[in-house]
Each structure stands twice: as structure tokens, then as C-alpha cells.
Scaffold this active site. Sequence first.
Site: not given
Length: 339
Positions: A164, A188, A274, A277, A300, A309
Amino acid sequence: MQAREGQVSAQPFVCTLAFERSLDGFRIYQNVECGLSSNTIDAYRRDLRRFGDFLRRAGVDDWSRIAPRLTQGYLAELSGEGFRTTTVAQHVTAIRMWLRWLHLTRQIPEDLTTLLELPKRGRQLPHTLNLDRTVELVTSPELDQPLGLRDRAILELFYACGLRVSELCGMAERDANLKAGYARCMGKGRRERVVPIGQKARDALEVYLEQLRPKLLLRAMQTGRIKTALTPRVAAAMPLFLSRSGGKLERTAVWRLVRREAKRRGMPGKVSPHTLRHSFATHLLEGGADLRVVQELLGHVDVSTTQIYTHVQTKRLKELHARFHPHGAGKATQGADRE
């Protein structure tokens, strides 16, 4: 005249003193208990201040008085101002988190999060580039330009690690171990992860670290950004990627870099950090990588986030089938044109 989404209001939002104090306490909770980044916390605060302004206009200063009719009126106001479903959902998420915190801290007797349901939205497939276009983008910066070596290293690292933009900007030099071939980043929720660095990205980083970064550190000394002796330890603790003046590279500057290079290469759509990514994840799955491995590499928490994806792969397979199969849509159309 209807306000456009994202348009800055001519008049700033005005909240009551009680609401502002509530936001201050909520910020501490988000930082300490939830481990959210400052950018995420600021985004929540912006959305909540809009809601606080609505509460002030409605004469509500007692949070237990928040009722379904009130929240529905607020959502109607957002929709009336032209906000998309995805943006309304972001506002709902912010309010629900604030309401949950009020209940946890016993400022309201009931959990009011059920008053707000997330609006249903169609699943949007992430924008990706095919392999050729991705390579074209990451190798786009001219190396003879003043910041070309840095820009090339940034784009190579984005694609090599699936980072990110906040993760890349938050990396220090010591977070990139080129000998071992891995990078450490803070994702995150302050979750740290380690991702491998491919050889091409390692080569680009090595050239940048040897030839350009020392010059940028020298500028940082000259401009007073570094106030201590520039020892190897101090240099390693500095941001990996530096600005022209030797300061920390801002996220907006990285966005401009990606957009500029994509535009130079004639790439349609809004190509962003992004996008690289998304392309990283999609190309891994197309190459046969396990979904759980891609989940770990992306950082994630839930594998369902990564599963989007697989839908990108399905869409691409359908397009290829339509183009090349004798009974594909593309072939059928061509046959009809000849008749």
C-alpha cells in the site's frame, strides 16, 4: 444546485462542544485500542464531523436520543448531495464504530449500531494491468532525470511487494534487507509483515541507495531536516524514500508519480499505486500461487478480501474465451458481420 461528491463545503462543519470532546476520546480509542493509522483516524474524524454538524442542526446533544428516523434522515441528506453508495457506506462505518465505542464506554445504555445498515453495493472488480503494461509502467521513469533512480525503485518495489502507498512511505532504510531479499512494512492496524523483494526491485533499490539517496540525505542536512550527526544508524532510521529536499516522501507525491508515468505511457483510466498492488495479486494467482499465500503477502486479515482477485481472473478468462474460441462471442460477432 446539487453538490458534487468530494467537493469541499464552502462552510466548515460546526459541531457542539460535547461532540468535539467525544471525538477526542474516540480518537484515543482508535489509536490505542484499535491501532489505526493517523490517516485512517483523520478520515473517520472528517466523516463524523459531518454527522456532528447534522446532529447540531437537529438539536441532538444526547447520544441516547439518536433514533432510526434521525439516522435515515442523515443518509438521505448524503444521497441528496450526490454521494455514491460506496461513500455513504464509509460514513455509515464511521458512525457505527463511534456508536459502538459510546456503548463500550457506557456513554449510552444500548448498542445503537443496528440503527444503521450498510447500503448494498455491487462488487467492483479492482483495476489491474496486464504483465506487459505493468512492466512498461514500472520501468517508465527516465534514469537520467534527477529523481529517476528513486522513482524507478519506488515503482519496482510497489509491484514486487504489493505494498500500500502508506506502507511504502512509512518504510525506513533498515526495513529493506537487500542481502536477504525481504522488506518489512507496517500495514493496517499496525500489523507488521515481511514480504520478499524480487531481483529486479532489489537491483533498482541498490542503485538508488548507492547513487541517489546519499545526495538526498546531504540535502536534508543542509536544509536542517537532520539535526544530528549523519551516522549510518541515523541514515538507516530515516525514510527509505526521500523527497527532493531530503524530507519524508508524502503519499500525494507518490500518487502524482504513478499518475504521471501512466499518462506518459498512454495508459487509460485512473492508474494509481493501488493498481500495482492489484496487479501484483492478480499476476500471482494467474501464475498458480495459492490464495492463502497471496492473502499473507497482501496483509489481508480475511481471505474473503483476497478472493476478489479470483473474480478478476474469471473475468479475464471470459474475455479471452470470447476473443479466441470458435464459438466465443467475439468470433460469433465476426461471423455475423460476414454474412
